[in-house]
Design a protein around this motif. Structure first.
Motif, mmCIF file in Angstrom:
data_model
loop_
_atom_site.group_PDB
_atom_site.id
_atom_site.type_symbol
_atom_site.label_atom_id
_atom_site.label_comp_id
_atom_site.label_asym_id
_atom_site.label_seq_id
_atom_site.Cartn_x
_atom_site.Cartn_y
_atom_site.Cartn_z
ATOM 1 N N VAL A 91 -0.660 -25.132 -10.292
ATOM 2 C CA VAL A 91 -1.952 -24.792 -9.708
ATOM 3 C C VAL A 91 -1.996 -25.502 -8.369
ATOM 4 O O VAL A 91 -1.933 -26.716 -8.288
ATOM 5 C CB VAL A 91 -3.109 -25.245 -10.605
ATOM 6 N N SER A 92 -2.069 -24.742 -7.308
ATOM 7 C CA SER A 92 -1.939 -25.372 -6.001
ATOM 8 C C SER A 92 -3.300 -25.779 -5.459
ATOM 9 O O SER A 92 -4.335 -25.513 -6.058
ATOM 10 C CB SER A 92 -1.210 -24.456 -5.040
ATOM 11 N N GLU A 93 -3.259 -26.411 -4.336
ATOM 12 C CA GLU A 93 -4.469 -26.908 -3.685
ATOM 13 C C GLU A 93 -5.444 -25.780 -3.390
ATOM 14 O O GLU A 93 -5.050 -24.650 -3.190
ATOM 15 C CB GLU A 93 -4.060 -27.517 -2.339
ATOM 16 N N ASP A 94 -6.681 -26.151 -3.323
ATOM 17 C CA ASP A 94 -7.720 -25.203 -2.987
ATOM 18 C C ASP A 94 -7.471 -24.576 -1.615
ATOM 19 O O ASP A 94 -7.167 -25.281 -0.668
ATOM 20 C CB ASP A 94 -9.046 -25.964 -2.897
ATOM 21 N N VAL A 95 -7.578 -23.270 -1.535
ATOM 22 C CA VAL A 95 -7.566 -22.648 -0.205
ATOM 23 C C VAL A 95 -8.818 -21.791 -0.080
ATOM 24 O O VAL A 95 -9.392 -21.383 -1.072
ATOM 25 C CB VAL A 95 -6.324 -21.760 0.041
ATOM 26 N N TYR A 96 -9.239 -21.583 1.126
ATOM 27 C CA TYR A 96 -10.431 -20.776 1.340
ATOM 28 C C TYR A 96 -10.087 -19.594 2.214
ATOM 29 O O TYR A 96 -9.231 -19.694 3.074
ATOM 30 C CB TYR A 96 -11.512 -21.600 2.037
ATOM 31 N N MET A 97 -10.775 -18.531 1.957
ATOM 32 C CA MET A 97 -10.635 -17.440 2.894
ATOM 33 C C MET A 97 -11.407 -17.827 4.155
ATOM 34 O O MET A 97 -12.553 -18.241 4.083
ATOM 35 C CB MET A 97 -11.193 -16.153 2.319
ATOM 36 N N HIS A 98 -10.732 -17.754 5.241
ATOM 37 C CA HIS A 98 -11.331 -18.138 6.503
ATOM 38 C C HIS A 98 -11.911 -16.875 7.128
ATOM 39 O O HIS A 98 -11.167 -15.986 7.525
ATOM 40 C CB HIS A 98 -10.233 -18.749 7.381
ATOM 41 N N PHE A 99 -13.243 -16.801 7.133
ATOM 42 C CA PHE A 99 -13.864 -15.589 7.669
ATOM 43 C C PHE A 99 -13.954 -15.686 9.176
ATOM 44 O O PHE A 99 -14.331 -16.703 9.730
ATOM 45 C CB PHE A 99 -15.251 -15.396 7.067
ATOM 46 N N LEU A 100 -13.600 -14.614 9.824
ATOM 47 C CA LEU A 100 -13.638 -14.591 11.279
ATOM 48 C C LEU A 100 -14.881 -13.852 11.731
ATOM 49 O O LEU A 100 -15.166 -12.778 11.255
ATOM 50 C CB LEU A 100 -12.415 -13.855 11.835
ATOM 51 N N MET A 108 -11.210 -19.808 18.582
ATOM 52 C CA MET A 108 -9.782 -19.765 18.329
ATOM 53 C C MET A 108 -8.999 -19.581 19.608
ATOM 54 O O MET A 108 -7.927 -20.127 19.778
ATOM 55 C CB MET A 108 -9.452 -18.632 17.370
ATOM 56 N N ASP A 113 -2.330 -21.848 21.664
ATOM 57 C CA ASP A 113 -1.160 -22.685 21.824
ATOM 58 C C ASP A 113 -0.945 -23.155 23.261
ATOM 59 O O ASP A 113 -1.308 -22.468 24.207
ATOM 60 C CB ASP A 113 0.044 -21.856 21.384
ATOM 61 N N ASN A 185 -2.164 -30.325 21.664
ATOM 62 C CA ASN A 185 -3.020 -31.293 20.991
ATOM 63 C C ASN A 185 -2.186 -32.530 20.710
ATOM 64 O O ASN A 185 -1.056 -32.458 20.275
ATOM 65 C CB ASN A 185 -3.655 -30.712 19.728
ATOM 66 N N GLU A 189 2.472 -32.515 14.973
ATOM 67 C CA GLU A 189 2.375 -31.665 13.810
ATOM 68 C C GLU A 189 3.182 -32.249 12.676
ATOM 69 O O GLU A 189 4.130 -32.974 12.873
ATOM 70 C CB GLU A 189 2.954 -30.286 14.112
ATOM 71 N N ASN A 282 -8.260 -33.955 -4.582
ATOM 72 C CA ASN A 282 -8.242 -33.293 -5.897
ATOM 73 C C ASN A 282 -6.934 -32.584 -6.099
ATOM 74 O O ASN A 282 -6.288 -32.172 -5.166
ATOM 75 C CB ASN A 282 -9.399 -32.315 -6.052
ATOM 76 N N MET B 1 -10.824 -20.935 -3.679
ATOM 77 C CA MET B 1 -9.980 -20.484 -4.791
ATOM 78 C C MET B 1 -8.758 -21.385 -4.922
ATOM 79 O O MET B 1 -8.250 -21.880 -3.922
ATOM 80 C CB MET B 1 -9.552 -19.040 -4.568
ATOM 81 N N PRO B 3 -5.129 -21.113 -5.879
ATOM 82 C CA PRO B 3 -4.093 -20.134 -6.222
ATOM 83 C C PRO B 3 -3.098 -20.703 -7.234
ATOM 84 O O PRO B 3 -2.868 -21.898 -7.267
ATOM 85 C CB PRO B 3 -3.387 -19.865 -4.894
ATOM 86 N N PHE B 279 -11.204 -9.566 9.391
ATOM 87 C CA PHE B 279 -12.392 -10.362 9.104
ATOM 88 C C PHE B 279 -12.077 -11.640 8.346
ATOM 89 O O PHE B 279 -12.918 -12.528 8.257
ATOM 90 C CB PHE B 279 -13.426 -9.530 8.341
ATOM 91 N N GLY B 280 -10.902 -11.777 7.805
ATOM 92 C CA GLY B 280 -10.627 -13.002 7.052
ATOM 93 C C GLY B 280 -9.148 -13.301 6.964
ATOM 94 O O GLY B 280 -8.309 -12.416 7.134
ATOM 95 N N ARG B 281 -8.865 -14.578 6.712
ATOM 96 C CA ARG B 281 -7.469 -15.003 6.565
ATOM 97 C C ARG B 281 -7.359 -15.958 5.401
ATOM 98 O O ARG B 281 -8.267 -16.737 5.149
ATOM 99 C CB ARG B 281 -7.010 -15.749 7.803
ATOM 100 N N VAL B 282 -6.222 -15.925 4.734
ATOM 101 C CA VAL B 282 -5.945 -16.903 3.685
ATOM 102 C C VAL B 282 -4.610 -17.555 3.986
ATOM 103 O O VAL B 282 -3.593 -16.882 4.121
ATOM 104 C CB VAL B 282 -5.928 -16.236 2.296
#
Lengths: 282, 326
Positions: A91-100, A108, A113, A185, A189, A282, B1, B3, B279-282
């Motif tokens: 079970v991997s780390e939490d990811v979120y859908m990044h809404f644009l 952005m 770059d 930046n 990295e 977590n 979420m 995954p 509209f979105g990226r994961v």
């Protein structure tokens, strides 16, 4: 669990670290949770205890799916026990859908770059022609292979504004790692991008019923958020009373502190401050 | 979420697919053992051992009884889903690049690479009573493909046609009664990496190396929509419940090590089906995404990457609440 008393603690340590049979693993199922305890030797030959907690869920599915669930495992998984094998399923780390949205797209672009910046704006230092010392790529030099070059060399005077030229030419003589170059930046990295914890705020005195979406609703008015961590009880899933919110910009974070500290929410008064220490992973 | 990461392959994932009920997820990679997983908890049910080379493609039939794989060891194999036993195989002169069951699963299609003086060919095979003798049977039909090789394939409606995507960006429809090309369009300028149907099969989406994914009408091959990115698209899938498209890609595998993950743009990118706007990226993979699939219920999706991981994502409530502002 009471253990038999050993003669000396030193023997005990010795025995625990190296020898001694591994205690048998246990599997306890109680109120919807399965707790699997396992003992093994790690790479340093030390005994380690691994406790995994699984939530047991019951689902109603069609007959065919239920039948497939009972199939014995085969191939490389032949010897696996029922349930996900931690070697193949993580079970991997939490990811979120990044809404644009339109606004964020602008942001952005700002973060684009460093190389893009250079490409788009080659006149702005960092690029130096080897033939005429002008601020352009050598291959694009207007004096390439012409007589004018000799003249320029004899004059030893670079074209362009002299002040800006000196500034640009000085650092160009020394190697600068890409991460420290103009426009990059300065953080550098790494494989796992580190969060900037200075942009995080800690919200405490949250009520038990708070969920992530409530929290997001509460803080998103202040600005773009990069991460929300709501501490939840593992077993019940209820909020533990505190949360960390990582903002994208510092001024948004400070606005949120000012705006939310002492703010009444769900019959409780919120306590909001910068997160001073590293938030719980977590 | 949160995954689920499925780590059953040693090399880059080539294709992933859900079965029709969505409880099983099949994955194949550039190692030789395709795997099958329970999509709900990520538990591995088993692996299909037998291939000796890169497994390029896979498909599962409507009833989830049979499983088809095509590999670089010049064979296509048919398996029993439940126990991983090989039912039959077809050997060819060159690698099998694509394979697919027809809707009825009475027949299957596969295509071979143009390689080692063998031409690219489309095979139509009867798999109704397949057994060990499959190897010695002649296929129902062999269609030689002149010109660029087939890189992806789909069955048309009622199992009467086959739609193939080619290396040069051409999409061709083949009539199987006549055994020849009936229609072809040239809307892409790069290799077609993936073709996937919408839920009802009236439209399909193509993913191409020319950095776009395009939506086509299945009957007429008419170009309906274009989704533009700045990287080659390796896979694209259509949501069965929302007007959403998910695109996966990244740069060429050979350039991965020279690009940082931040610039790499290995995200799965969600586009609106109609407005063609992202509209979105994961985030998640640390290599390009090679294959994407939506769960048939539309509430989760899986992606397989060059990094060898398959990630199964279940959408957060915010995904359903999201309103596209136009």
């Amino acid at each position: 669990m009471p253990e038999p008393v050993k003669s000396s603690w030193a023997d005990e340590v010795d025995e625990e670290s190296n020898r001694g049979p591994l205690p048998a693993g246990t599997e306890v199922v109680e109120n919807g949770f399965k707790v699997v305890t396992e003992y093994k030797f790690n790479d340093d030959n030390k005994k380690v205890k691994i406790v995994r907690t699984y939530k047991i869920e019951k689902r109603t599915v069609s007959k065919t799916i239920a039948t497939r669930k009972t199939w014995p495992k085969f191939g490389a998984s032949k010897d696996d026990k029922p349930g996900p094998d931690p070697a193949t399923t993580i079970v991997s780390e939490d990811v979120y859908m990044h809404f644009l949205s339109a606004k964020e797209e602008e942001n952005m672009k700002m973060e684009e770059d460093a190389l893009e910046k250079l490409k788009a704006n080659p006149e702005k230092g960092a690029v130096k022609c080897r033939t005429c010392n002008g601020e352009h790529w050598t291959s694009k030099c207007p004096y390439k292979g012409s007589d004018a070059l000799a003249k320029i060399n004899s004059e030893k005077k670079p074209i362009g504004t002299p002040g800006a030229m000196d500034k640009a030419a000085a650092p160009a003589s020394k190697y600068i790692p890409p991460s420290l170059r103009e426009g990059a930046n300065k953080r550098g990295e790494s494989m796992n991008t580190r969060r900037d914890d200075t942009l995080a705020i800690r919200i405490s005195n949250l009520s038990e019923s708070v969920v992530e979406s409530d929290l997001e609703e509460l803080v998103k008015t202040f600005g773009p958020i990069s991460k929300i961590f709501l501490a939840k009880d593992k077993a019940t899933g209820n909020c533990k009373g505190f949360a960390y919110v990582h903002f994208r910009y510092r001024q948004d974070a400070s606005a949120a502190i000012v705006g939310l500290n002492g703010h009444g929410y769900d019959h409780l008064i919120l306590n909001v401050d910068w997160s001073k220490s590293q938030p719980v992973q977590n | 979420m949160k995954p689920l990461m499925l780590q059953g392959h040693e090399r880059a994932i080539t294709q992933i697919k859900y079965n029709r009920d969505g409880d099983l997820l099949f994955s194949s990679a550039k190692d030789n053992a395709p795997n099958v997983w329970f999509s709900l908890n990520g538990e591995r049910l088993g692996s299909y051992l037998g291939h000796q080379g890169v497994v390029w493609c896979l498909d599962v039939n409507w009833e989830t009884t049979r499983f088809l794989t095509g590999a670089g060891d010049n064979s296509m194999r048919l398996w029993d889903v439940s126990n991983g036993k090989e039912i039959g195989k077809v050997t060819t002169g060159s690698s099998v690049r694509t394979c697919a069951f027809s809707y009825s699963a009475n027949t299957a299609v596969m295509s071979t690479d143009k390689q080692m003086k063998f031409n690219c060919e489309i095979y139509i095979i009867d798999v109704r009573n397949a057994d060990a003798s499959l190897e010695h049977q002649d296929p129902i039909m062999r269609i030689p493909v002149d010109g660029p090789k087939v890189t992806s394939i789909l069955w048309g409606p009622l199992d009467e046609t086959v739609i193939s995507g080619h290396e040069n960006g051409k999409i061709t429809m083949w009539d199987l009664k006549m055994g020849k090309e009936v229609h072809s369009v040239m809307d892409h300028s790069g290799s077609i990496n993936d073709l996937q149907f919408s839920k009802d099969g009236t439209q399909f989406i193509s993913a191409s190396k020319d950095c776009t994914a395009k939506l086509f009408d299945t009957d007429t091959l008419e170009l309906l929509k274009t989704y533009k990115t700045e990287r080659p698209v390796n896979s694209a899938a259509l949501s069965p419940i929302m007007d959403h498209v998910v695109l996966g890609g990244g740069q060429e595998a050979m350039e991965v090590t020279t690009t940082s993950t931040r610039v790499g743009k290995f995200d799965a990118r969600f586009f609106h089906l109609v407005f063609e706007e992202e509209f979105g990226r994961v985030k998640g993979h640390f290599g390009p995404i090679n294959s994407l699939a939506f769960h048939p219920d539309g509430k989760s999706y899986a992606s397989g990457g060059e990094d060898g991981f398959t990630r199964v994502h279940t959408f957060d409530p915010s995904y359903y609440e999201y309103q596209f502002d136009f």
